[in-house]
Every structure is written in structure tokens, then in C-alpha cells.
Design a protein around this motif. Structure first.
Motif, PDB file in Angstrom:
ATOM      1  N   GLN A  42       0.700  -1.722  -0.185  1.00  0.00           N
ATOM      2  CA  GLN A  42       0.177   0.212  -0.039  1.00  0.00           C
ATOM      3  C   GLN A  42       0.884   1.300   0.172  1.00  0.00           C
ATOM      4  OE1 GLN A  42      -3.687  -0.110   0.809  1.00  0.00           O
ATOM      5  NE2 GLN A  42      -3.679   2.543   0.664  1.00  0.00           N
ATOM      6  N   ALA A  43       1.810   1.631   0.505  1.00  0.00           N
ATOM      7  CA  ALA A  43       2.888   2.729   0.916  1.00  0.00           C
ATOM      8  C   ALA A  43       3.125   2.233  -0.348  1.00  0.00           C
ATOM      9  CB  ALA A  43       4.009   2.690   1.489  1.00  0.00           C
ATOM     10  N   ASN A  44       4.458   1.709  -1.251  1.00  0.00           N
ATOM     11  CA  ASN A  44       4.237   1.728  -2.392  1.00  0.00           C
ATOM     12  C   ASN A  44       3.686   2.246  -3.353  1.00  0.00           C
ATOM     13  OD1 ASN A  44       7.582   1.035  -1.068  1.00  0.00           O
ATOM     14  ND2 ASN A  44       6.117  -1.286  -2.816  1.00  0.00           N
ATOM     15  N   ASN A  45       2.254   1.770  -2.965  1.00  0.00           N
ATOM     16  CA  ASN A  45       1.989   2.555  -3.889  1.00  0.00           C
ATOM     17  C   ASN A  45       0.910   4.076  -4.021  1.00  0.00           C
ATOM     18  OD1 ASN A  45       1.336  -0.056  -5.419  1.00  0.00           O
ATOM     19  ND2 ASN A  45      -0.402  -0.983  -4.800  1.00  0.00           N
ATOM     20  N   GLU A  46       1.235   4.102  -3.050  1.00  0.00           N
ATOM     21  CA  GLU A  46       0.967   5.250  -2.599  1.00  0.00           C
ATOM     22  C   GLU A  46       2.294   6.295  -3.242  1.00  0.00           C
ATOM     23  OE1 GLU A  46      -0.228   5.719   1.435  1.00  0.00           O
ATOM     24  OE2 GLU A  46      -2.185   4.985   1.119  1.00  0.00           O
ATOM     25  N   ARG A  47       3.354   5.627  -3.041  1.00  0.00           N
ATOM     26  CA  ARG A  47       4.417   6.452  -3.473  1.00  0.00           C
ATOM     27  C   ARG A  47       4.637   6.832  -4.835  1.00  0.00           C
ATOM     28  NH1 ARG A  47       7.382   4.159  -0.152  1.00  0.00           N
ATOM     29  NH2 ARG A  47       8.196   2.811  -1.311  1.00  0.00           N
ATOM     30  N   TRP A  48       3.938   6.034  -5.621  1.00  0.00           N
ATOM     31  CA  TRP A  48       3.935   5.796  -7.236  1.00  0.00           C
ATOM     32  C   TRP A  48       2.814   6.351  -7.945  1.00  0.00           C
ATOM     33  CZ3 TRP A  48       5.183  -0.214  -6.421  1.00  0.00           C
ATOM     34  CH2 TRP A  48       6.125  -1.030  -6.432  1.00  0.00           C
ATOM     35  N   ASP A  49       1.868   7.063  -7.300  1.00  0.00           N
ATOM     36  CA  ASP A  49       0.830   6.909  -7.368  1.00  0.00           C
ATOM     37  C   ASP A  49       0.987   8.763  -7.322  1.00  0.00           C
ATOM     38  OD1 ASP A  49      -0.725   5.440  -8.058  1.00  0.00           O
ATOM     39  OD2 ASP A  49      -2.042   5.524  -6.367  1.00  0.00           O
ATOM     40  N   GLU A  50       1.661   9.278  -6.412  1.00  0.00           N
ATOM     41  CA  GLU A  50       2.479  10.375  -6.256  1.00  0.00           C
ATOM     42  C   GLU A  50       3.427  10.667  -7.474  1.00  0.00           C
ATOM     43  OE1 GLU A  50       4.003  10.208  -2.242  1.00  0.00           O
ATOM     44  OE2 GLU A  50       2.063  10.375  -1.123  1.00  0.00           O
ATOM     45  N   GLY A  51       4.351   9.807  -7.558  1.00  0.00           N
ATOM     46  CA  GLY A  51       5.330   9.620  -8.799  1.00  0.00           C
ATOM     47  C   GLY A  51       4.226  10.155 -10.115  1.00  0.00           C
ATOM     48  N   ASP A  52       3.099   9.194 -10.251  1.00  0.00           N
ATOM     49  CA  ASP A  52       2.220   9.504 -11.638  1.00  0.00           C
ATOM     50  C   ASP A  52       2.136  11.167 -11.718  1.00  0.00           C
ATOM     51  OD1 ASP A  52       2.794   6.518 -12.188  1.00  0.00           O
ATOM     52  OD2 ASP A  52       1.288   6.060 -11.446  1.00  0.00           O
ATOM     53  N   ASP A  53       1.722  11.496 -10.499  1.00  0.00           N
ATOM     54  CA  ASP A  53       0.427  13.333 -10.993  1.00  0.00           C
ATOM     55  C   ASP A  53       1.794  13.658 -11.097  1.00  0.00           C
ATOM     56  OD1 ASP A  53      -1.644  12.015 -10.130  1.00  0.00           O
ATOM     57  OD2 ASP A  53      -1.243  12.433  -7.389  1.00  0.00           O
ATOM     58  N   GLU A  54       3.144  13.875 -10.911  1.00  0.00           N
ATOM     59  CA  GLU A  54       4.070  14.425 -11.304  1.00  0.00           C
ATOM     60  C   GLU A  54       3.929  14.290 -12.948  1.00  0.00           C
ATOM     61  OE1 GLU A  54       7.458  13.661  -8.689  1.00  0.00           O
ATOM     62  OE2 GLU A  54       6.379  13.996  -6.494  1.00  0.00           O
ATOM     63  N   ASP A  55       4.503  12.796 -12.624  1.00  0.00           N
ATOM     64  CA  ASP A  55       4.705  12.970 -14.665  1.00  0.00           C
ATOM     65  C   ASP A  55       3.841  13.349 -15.434  1.00  0.00           C
ATOM     66  OD1 ASP A  55       6.905  11.826 -14.017  1.00  0.00           O
ATOM     67  OD2 ASP A  55       6.068   9.562 -13.687  1.00  0.00           O
ATOM     68  N   SER A  56       2.422  13.456 -14.730  1.00  0.00           N
ATOM     69  CA  SER A  56       1.311  14.215 -15.909  1.00  0.00           C
ATOM     70  C   SER A  56       1.586  14.939 -16.803  1.00  0.00           C
ATOM     71  CB  SER A  56       0.397  13.805 -15.119  1.00  0.00           C
ATOM     72  OG  SER A  56      -0.054  14.569 -13.330  1.00  0.00           O
ATOM     73  N   SER A  57       2.417  16.077 -15.812  1.00  0.00           N
ATOM     74  CA  SER A  57       2.723  17.324 -15.791  1.00  0.00           C
ATOM     75  C   SER A  57       3.669  17.661 -17.721  1.00  0.00           C
ATOM     76  CB  SER A  57       3.349  18.206 -15.481  1.00  0.00           C
ATOM     77  OG  SER A  57       3.730  17.977 -15.068  1.00  0.00           O
ATOM     78  N   TRP A  58       3.988  16.188 -18.107  1.00  0.00           N
ATOM     79  CA  TRP A  58       5.422  16.025 -18.395  1.00  0.00           C
ATOM     80  C   TRP A  58       4.715  15.604 -20.105  1.00  0.00           C
ATOM     81  CZ3 TRP A  58       6.901  12.196 -22.314  1.00  0.00           C
ATOM     82  CH2 TRP A  58       7.251  12.191 -23.184  1.00  0.00           C
ATOM     83  N   ASP A  59       5.297  16.637 -20.955  1.00  0.00           N
ATOM     84  CA  ASP A  59       4.564  16.744 -22.097  1.00  0.00           C
ATOM     85  C   ASP A  59       4.853  16.251 -23.583  1.00  0.00           C
ATOM     86  OD1 ASP A  59       6.255  19.133 -22.630  1.00  0.00           O
ATOM     87  OD2 ASP A  59       4.277  20.809 -22.887  1.00  0.00           O
ATOM     88  N   ASN A  60       6.261  16.471 -23.058  1.00  0.00           N
ATOM     89  CA  ASN A  60       7.446  15.438 -24.202  1.00  0.00           C
ATOM     90  C   ASN A  60       8.454  16.945 -25.536  1.00  0.00           C
ATOM     91  OD1 ASN A  60       9.147  13.523 -25.472  1.00  0.00           O
ATOM     92  ND2 ASN A  60       7.695  12.938 -27.344  1.00  0.00           N
ATOM     93  N   ASN A  61       7.773  18.533 -24.504  1.00  0.00           N
ATOM     94  CA  ASN A  61       8.715  19.215 -25.377  1.00  0.00           C
ATOM     95  C   ASN A  61       9.458  20.138 -24.481  1.00  0.00           C
ATOM     96  OD1 ASN A  61       8.636  21.658 -26.502  1.00  0.00           O
ATOM     97  ND2 ASN A  61       6.836  22.313 -27.275  1.00  0.00           N
ATOM     98  N   PRO A  62      10.914  20.111 -25.469  1.00  0.00           N
ATOM     99  CA  PRO A  62      11.850  20.086 -24.404  1.00  0.00           C
ATOM    100  C   PRO A  62      11.988  22.137 -24.341  1.00  0.00           C
ATOM    101  CG  PRO A  62      12.753  19.079 -26.021  1.00  0.00           C
ATOM    102  CD  PRO A  62      10.895  19.066 -26.157  1.00  0.00           C
ATOM    103  N   GLY A  63      11.319  22.478 -24.997  1.00  0.00           N
ATOM    104  CA  GLY A  63      10.782  23.951 -24.850  1.00  0.00           C
ATOM    105  C   GLY A  63      10.033  24.110 -23.968  1.00  0.00           C
ATOM    106  N   ASN A  64       9.003  23.436 -22.863  1.00  0.00           N
ATOM    107  CA  ASN A  64       8.241  23.761 -21.821  1.00  0.00           C
ATOM    108  C   ASN A  64       9.573  23.953 -20.632  1.00  0.00           C
ATOM    109  OD1 ASN A  64       6.471  24.100 -23.517  1.00  0.00           O
ATOM    110  ND2 ASN A  64       5.373  22.726 -23.799  1.00  0.00           N
ATOM    111  N   ASP A  65      10.377  23.053 -20.790  1.00  0.00           N
ATOM    112  CA  ASP A  65      11.408  22.490 -19.410  1.00  0.00           C
ATOM    113  C   ASP A  65      11.709  23.988 -18.865  1.00  0.00           C
ATOM    114  OD1 ASP A  65      10.793  20.110 -19.876  1.00  0.00           O
ATOM    115  OD2 ASP A  65      13.143  19.067 -20.783  1.00  0.00           O
ATOM    116  N   ALA A  66      12.083  23.630 -17.203  1.00  0.00           N
ATOM    117  CA  ALA A  66      12.293  25.160 -16.511  1.00  0.00           C
ATOM    118  C   ALA A  66      13.766  24.881 -17.577  1.00  0.00           C
ATOM    119  CB  ALA A  66      11.900  24.680 -15.206  1.00  0.00           C
ATOM    120  N   ARG A  67      13.995  26.482 -17.012  1.00  0.00           N
ATOM    121  CA  ARG A  67      15.808  25.967 -17.399  1.00  0.00           C
ATOM    122  C   ARG A  67      17.118  27.259 -16.207  1.00  0.00           C
ATOM    123  NH1 ARG A  67      16.953  25.671 -22.952  1.00  0.00           N
ATOM    124  NH2 ARG A  67      14.778  25.777 -23.621  1.00  0.00           N
TER     125      ARG A  67
END
Length: 67
Positions: A42-67
Motif C-alpha cells: 500500500q505504501a509503495n502504491n501511494e508513493r508511485w501514485d504521487e510520482g504519476d501525478d508529477e509525470d502527468s505534467s510532462w509533455d515531451n516538449n523540451p522547450g517547456n522545460d524549466a531552465r
């Protein structure tokens, strides 16, 4: 040294794998550790779900990356 397994169907700890591997979590080095297997899952699933939330903002466009 014994290995312990948690059976997700019977919800029992087994000393040595006694059931089909598809029903087991482990191996664990102690009975107490095996008894906590589902809590750790359960703890692992919760930790991975939090990581998924962070990954959902990823858009595969390097021009959008923070510099």
C-alpha cells in the motif's frame, strides 16, 4: 535461514514457499516482515501514485522545460 512469504489469497505467512508463486509476496527474512507485506505494498502504491501525478505534467516538449 528460513524465508517467509505472504500469501495474498489466504492472507497467511508461509515459512518457505508452499503455494503457487502467483499468490505470494516475498521472500522476507522474518515472519514479522512478511506480516507487514500488504502495508508495504500500500505504501509503495501511494508513493508511485504521487510520482504519476508529477509525470502527468510532462509533455515531451523540451522547450517547456524549466531552465
Amino acid at each position: 535461514m528460513s524465508e517467509y512469504w505472504y500469501n495474498v489469497v489466504s492472507k497467511q505467512v508461509e515459512e518457505g514457499p508452499q503455494s503457487d508463486w502467483s499468490k505470494l509476496l516475498g521472500p522476507y527474512s522474518s515472519r514479522a516482515e512478511a506480516e507487514q507485506a500488504m502495508s508495504q505494498v500500500q505504501a509503495n502504491n501511494e508513493r508511485w501514485d504521487e510520482g504519476d501525478d508529477e509525470d502527468s505534467s510532462w509533455d515531451n516538449n523540451p522547450g517547456n522545460d524549466a531552465r
